[in-house]
Design a protein around this motif. Sequence first.
Motif, PDB file in Angstrom:
ATOM      1  N   GLU A 251       0.785  -1.232   0.000  1.00 25.59           N
ATOM      2  CA  GLU A 251       0.000   0.000   0.000  1.00 25.59           C
ATOM      3  C   GLU A 251       0.818   1.284   0.000  1.00 25.59           C
ATOM      4  N   TRP A 252       1.797   1.378   0.881  1.00 20.52           N
ATOM      5  CA  TRP A 252       2.516   2.636   1.063  1.00 20.52           C
ATOM      6  C   TRP A 252       3.233   3.058  -0.223  1.00 20.52           C
ATOM      7  N   GLY A 253       3.000   4.280  -0.626  1.00 23.86           N
ATOM      8  CA  GLY A 253       3.668   4.814  -1.808  1.00 23.86           C
ATOM      9  C   GLY A 253       2.939   4.585  -3.113  1.00 23.86           C
TER      10      GLY A 253
ATOM     11  N   VAL B 208       5.326  11.688  -3.871  1.00 22.43           N
ATOM     12  CA  VAL B 208       6.785  11.572  -3.951  1.00 22.43           C
ATOM     13  C   VAL B 208       7.131  10.110  -3.679  1.00 22.43           C
ATOM     14  N   ASP B 209       8.313   9.701  -4.100  1.00 26.45           N
ATOM     15  CA  ASP B 209       8.784   8.342  -3.853  1.00 26.45           C
ATOM     16  C   ASP B 209       9.994   8.441  -2.943  1.00 26.45           C
ATOM     17  N   THR B 210       9.807   8.058  -1.667  1.00 28.29           N
ATOM     18  CA  THR B 210      10.945   8.066  -0.747  1.00 28.29           C
ATOM     19  C   THR B 210      11.366   6.648  -0.363  1.00 28.29           C
ATOM     20  N   HIS B 211      10.976   5.673  -1.175  1.00 31.55           N
ATOM     21  CA  HIS B 211      11.536   4.334  -0.989  1.00 31.55           C
ATOM     22  C   HIS B 211      13.058   4.431  -1.139  1.00 31.55           C
ATOM     23  N   LEU B 212      13.783   3.749  -0.273  1.00 30.44           N
ATOM     24  CA  LEU B 212      15.233   3.720  -0.419  1.00 30.44           C
ATOM     25  C   LEU B 212      15.598   3.125  -1.778  1.00 30.44           C
TER      26      LEU B 212
ATOM     27  N   MET C 144       1.905  16.690   5.963  1.00 30.88           N
ATOM     28  CA  MET C 144       1.593  16.654   4.538  1.00 30.88           C
ATOM     29  C   MET C 144       2.710  15.999   3.726  1.00 30.88           C
ATOM     30  N   PHE C 145       3.948  16.085   4.194  1.00 31.68           N
ATOM     31  CA  PHE C 145       5.001  15.346   3.493  1.00 31.68           C
ATOM     32  C   PHE C 145       4.795  13.850   3.676  1.00 31.68           C
ATOM     33  N   ALA C 146       4.405  13.450   4.887  1.00 31.04           N
ATOM     34  CA  ALA C 146       4.110  12.031   5.133  1.00 31.04           C
ATOM     35  C   ALA C 146       2.957  11.570   4.247  1.00 31.04           C
ATOM     36  N   LEU C 147       1.963  12.428   4.067  1.00 33.18           N
ATOM     37  CA  LEU C 147       0.859  12.103   3.163  1.00 33.18           C
ATOM     38  C   LEU C 147       1.371  11.926   1.738  1.00 33.18           C
ATOM     39  N   MET C 148       2.209  12.857   1.291  1.00 36.24           N
ATOM     40  CA  MET C 148       2.724  12.801  -0.080  1.00 36.24           C
ATOM     41  C   MET C 148       3.527  11.525  -0.316  1.00 36.24           C
ATOM     42  N   GLU C 149       4.264  11.083   0.704  1.00 37.90           N
ATOM     43  CA  GLU C 149       4.989   9.812   0.609  1.00 37.90           C
ATOM     44  C   GLU C 149       4.012   8.643   0.512  1.00 37.90           C
TER      45      GLU C 149
ATOM     46  N   ARG D 144      11.122   0.377  -4.625  1.00 40.57           N
ATOM     47  CA  ARG D 144      11.500   1.610  -5.309  1.00 40.57           C
ATOM     48  C   ARG D 144      10.895   1.632  -6.709  1.00 40.57           C
ATOM     49  N   GLY D 145      10.202   2.732  -7.046  1.00 36.86           N
ATOM     50  CA  GLY D 145       9.599   2.877  -8.362  1.00 36.86           C
ATOM     51  C   GLY D 145       8.265   2.184  -8.523  1.00 36.86           C
ATOM     52  N   SER D 146       7.739   1.612  -7.431  1.00 35.26           N
ATOM     53  CA  SER D 146       6.503   0.822  -7.542  1.00 35.26           C
ATOM     54  C   SER D 146       5.266   1.663  -7.831  1.00 35.26           C
ATOM     55  N   SER D 147       5.354   2.967  -7.625  1.00 33.17           N
ATOM     56  CA  SER D 147       4.174   3.814  -7.866  1.00 33.17           C
ATOM     57  C   SER D 147       3.835   3.913  -9.339  1.00 33.17           C
ATOM     58  N   GLY D 148       4.827   3.681 -10.200  1.00 32.34           N
ATOM     59  CA  GLY D 148       4.592   3.855 -11.627  1.00 32.34           C
ATOM     60  C   GLY D 148       4.659   5.313 -12.055  1.00 32.34           C
ATOM     61  N   ILE D 149       4.805   6.209 -11.078  1.00 35.77           N
ATOM     62  CA  ILE D 149       4.896   7.651 -11.363  1.00 35.77           C
ATOM     63  C   ILE D 149       6.358   8.068 -11.420  1.00 35.77           C
ATOM     64  N   TRP D 150       7.109   7.592 -10.424  1.00 31.34           N
ATOM     65  CA  TRP D 150       8.545   7.841 -10.373  1.00 31.34           C
ATOM     66  C   TRP D 150       9.245   6.518 -10.684  1.00 31.34           C
ATOM     67  N   THR D 151      10.012   6.488 -11.735  1.00 35.40           N
ATOM     68  CA  THR D 151      10.615   5.229 -12.151  1.00 35.40           C
ATOM     69  C   THR D 151      12.110   5.163 -11.883  1.00 35.40           C
ATOM     70  N   ASP D 152      12.667   6.272 -11.338  1.00 34.75           N
ATOM     71  CA  ASP D 152      14.122   6.234 -11.071  1.00 34.75           C
ATOM     72  C   ASP D 152      14.380   5.848  -9.629  1.00 34.75           C
TER      73      ASP D 152
END
Length: 201
Positions: A34-36, A183-187, A173-178, A193-201
């Motif tokens: 779920e997260w991210g 935003v993608d703050t996965h290490l 709100m930053f926690a919400l955005m994560e 990392r990149g699982s959102s499909g929005i941020w792929t790097d």
Amino acid sequence: MSPDSAGVIIGGDGLARPAWASTDPLMRDYYDQEWGLPVTDEQGLYERICLEGFQAGLSWATILRKRPAFRAAFAGFDPDAVALFGDADVERLLQDPGIIRNRLKIHAAIKNARATLELRNDGGLVDFVWSFRPVSTPRPRVAADIPTQSEESVALSKALRKRGFSFVGPTTMFALMEAVGIVDTHLLASHRRGSSGIWTD
């Protein structure tokens, strides 16, 4: 479980996760499933805003354990229903041992439901919140690299407050955005990392 030099912990399943998602099965499942990931429906986003507000000063694990009770107490976080809550509902909620019984936070959830309805006249909560997506996302190698707020979360906080929302500070709100994929703050070494499909790097 073994620590890795890239700031992650390798679980018994061979997958790399940050420390916070590596021991508690509930937190691990939340992280994995779920997260991210993007939340782009009004009810889902309203729920996340409320739960992030209730989390202030507490651990997220506490909120996750209480989430079924929160959903029962707040009509499934249907903003149309919660917007109609009155004094009797507040008193009922203050007697509910399944949730965080904080009067200010309960009032904020009701206020935020009403503000969510108002935003429908101006594009809606989802478009409003997602309009604060930054042009780039953090690339954290270790947990210490992850910021606790950003220029965009400060701006989102101010904008939501102006629209009548409460318990929406810049860090919340930053926690919400994560949590909702803005935003993608996965290490970098995490299997998510990149699982959102929005941020792929």
